[in-house]
Design a protein around this motif. Structure first.
Motif, mmCIF file in Angstrom:
data_model
loop_
_atom_site.group_PDB
_atom_site.id
_atom_site.type_symbol
_atom_site.label_atom_id
_atom_site.label_comp_id
_atom_site.label_asym_id
_atom_site.label_seq_id
_atom_site.Cartn_x
_atom_site.Cartn_y
_atom_site.Cartn_z
ATOM 1 N N TRP A 56 0.754 -1.216 0.027
ATOM 2 C CA TRP A 56 -0.083 -0.196 0.092
ATOM 3 C C TRP A 56 0.804 1.511 0.007
ATOM 4 O O TRP A 56 0.277 2.241 -0.493
ATOM 5 C CB TRP A 56 -0.796 0.076 1.252
ATOM 6 C CG TRP A 56 -1.822 -1.261 1.314
ATOM 7 C CD1 TRP A 56 -1.926 -2.290 1.824
ATOM 8 C CD2 TRP A 56 -2.955 -1.607 0.308
ATOM 9 N NE1 TRP A 56 -2.714 -3.146 1.732
ATOM 10 C CE2 TRP A 56 -3.353 -2.610 0.456
ATOM 11 C CE3 TRP A 56 -3.248 -0.637 -0.744
ATOM 12 C CZ2 TRP A 56 -4.625 -3.303 -0.029
ATOM 13 C CZ3 TRP A 56 -4.507 -1.185 -1.522
ATOM 14 C CH2 TRP A 56 -5.006 -2.404 -1.027
ATOM 15 N N LYS A 57 1.985 1.236 0.466
ATOM 16 C CA LYS A 57 2.707 2.537 0.704
ATOM 17 C C LYS A 57 2.942 3.228 -0.558
ATOM 18 O O LYS A 57 2.936 4.334 -0.779
ATOM 19 C CB LYS A 57 3.972 2.427 1.473
ATOM 20 C CG LYS A 57 3.778 1.868 3.069
ATOM 21 C CD LYS A 57 4.912 1.690 3.882
ATOM 22 C CE LYS A 57 4.592 1.535 5.355
ATOM 23 N NZ LYS A 57 5.856 1.111 6.076
ATOM 24 N N GLY A 58 3.554 2.542 -1.540
ATOM 25 C CA GLY A 58 3.650 3.143 -2.914
ATOM 26 C C GLY A 58 2.270 3.465 -3.634
ATOM 27 O O GLY A 58 2.576 4.703 -3.972
ATOM 28 N N LEU B 66 -5.153 1.656 6.148
ATOM 29 C CA LEU B 66 -4.840 2.768 5.735
ATOM 30 C C LEU B 66 -4.245 3.738 6.996
ATOM 31 O O LEU B 66 -3.281 4.247 6.851
ATOM 32 C CB LEU B 66 -5.987 3.804 5.096
ATOM 33 C CG LEU B 66 -5.675 5.201 4.603
ATOM 34 C CD1 LEU B 66 -4.339 5.112 3.592
ATOM 35 C CD2 LEU B 66 -7.005 5.851 3.861
ATOM 36 N N ILE B 67 -5.015 3.581 8.111
ATOM 37 C CA ILE B 67 -4.369 4.221 9.072
ATOM 38 C C ILE B 67 -3.209 3.711 9.597
ATOM 39 O O ILE B 67 -2.130 4.676 10.070
ATOM 40 C CB ILE B 67 -5.530 4.116 10.357
ATOM 41 C CG1 ILE B 67 -6.752 4.735 10.092
ATOM 42 C CG2 ILE B 67 -4.989 4.463 11.705
ATOM 43 C CD1 ILE B 67 -8.001 4.360 11.146
ATOM 44 N N MET C 8 4.255 5.597 7.855
ATOM 45 C CA MET C 8 4.782 6.424 6.785
ATOM 46 C C MET C 8 5.196 7.951 7.598
ATOM 47 O O MET C 8 6.074 8.470 7.192
ATOM 48 C CB MET C 8 4.125 6.799 5.636
ATOM 49 C CG MET C 8 3.622 5.507 4.919
ATOM 50 S SD MET C 8 2.409 5.454 3.489
ATOM 51 C CE MET C 8 3.462 6.567 2.266
ATOM 52 N N GLU C 9 4.309 8.261 8.440
ATOM 53 C CA GLU C 9 4.679 9.496 9.343
ATOM 54 C C GLU C 9 5.847 9.483 10.155
ATOM 55 O O GLU C 9 6.685 10.175 10.145
ATOM 56 C CB GLU C 9 3.373 10.144 10.047
ATOM 57 C CG GLU C 9 3.584 11.258 10.666
ATOM 58 C CD GLU C 9 2.401 11.736 11.587
ATOM 59 O OE1 GLU C 9 2.341 12.866 11.983
ATOM 60 O OE2 GLU C 9 1.505 10.993 12.066
ATOM 61 N N THR C 10 5.933 8.197 10.771
ATOM 62 C CA THR C 10 6.904 7.839 11.603
ATOM 63 C C THR C 10 8.335 7.883 10.639
ATOM 64 O O THR C 10 9.374 8.268 11.423
ATOM 65 C CB THR C 10 6.799 6.503 12.321
ATOM 66 O OG1 THR C 10 5.488 6.676 13.008
ATOM 67 C CG2 THR C 10 8.002 6.194 13.266
ATOM 68 N N SER C 11 8.364 7.483 9.448
ATOM 69 C CA SER C 11 9.540 7.196 8.864
ATOM 70 C C SER C 11 9.678 8.490 7.896
ATOM 71 O O SER C 11 10.758 8.706 7.394
ATOM 72 C CB SER C 11 9.363 6.188 7.700
ATOM 73 O OG SER C 11 8.276 6.173 6.796
ATOM 74 N N PHE D 71 11.511 14.068 1.503
ATOM 75 C CA PHE D 71 11.638 12.732 1.658
ATOM 76 C C PHE D 71 10.903 11.815 0.972
ATOM 77 O O PHE D 71 11.351 10.972 0.076
ATOM 78 C CB PHE D 71 11.979 12.468 2.927
ATOM 79 C CG PHE D 71 12.767 11.155 3.318
ATOM 80 C CD1 PHE D 71 13.728 10.580 2.697
ATOM 81 C CD2 PHE D 71 12.042 10.103 4.090
ATOM 82 C CE1 PHE D 71 14.336 9.404 3.051
ATOM 83 C CE2 PHE D 71 12.722 9.004 4.627
ATOM 84 C CZ PHE D 71 13.712 8.536 3.730
ATOM 85 N N GLY D 72 9.599 11.963 1.256
ATOM 86 C CA GLY D 72 8.703 11.128 0.518
ATOM 87 C C GLY D 72 8.447 11.504 -0.939
ATOM 88 O O GLY D 72 8.612 10.686 -1.757
#
Length: 109
Positions: A21-23, A51-52, A58-61, A83-84
């Motif tokens: 999902w991240k991509g 999703l949550i 993703m916020e942590t990374s 970065f993202g």
């Protein structure tokens, strides 16, 4: 906590954006900030729970930024960090490769 070690750059990149999902979330946020409901509609097939979890990871990374607007009703927007955005740019050729070979990939057993 022990420091992680990676065998190569690809190993490190996959560790940050791993998973199905991240991509797709990165790709969706590439157009600009989105609210949670908009993201859920943009990423077809993802459950609210997943999703949550993915957004938190993703916020942590440091891939995304979560902006909370203190208003009634509450409003939260998600956007890519630099970065993202750089990871999104790096994934673009992989997406193009997938598009180019979609018929062959779909036909795989």
């Amino acid at each position: 906590m022990p420091q992680r070690t990676y065998t190569c750059g690809l190993d490190a990149a996959i560790a940050v954006m791993g998973g199905k999902w991240k991509g797709l979330i990165l790709f969706s946020l590439g157009e600009g900030p989105l609210r949670f409901g908009e993201l859920k509609r943009a990423v077809a097939g993802i459950s609210e729970r997943i999703l949550i979890l993915q957004l938190r990871e993703m916020e942590t990374s440091g891939l995304i930024h979560r902006e909370v607007y203190h208003q009634v009703p509450p409003k939260v927007e998600y956007s890519l960090t630099d970065f993202g955005a750089s990871l999104n740019t790096a994934l673009a050729p992989l997406g193009e490769w997938g598009e180019e070979h979609m018929d062959r990939i779909v036909a795989l057993p």
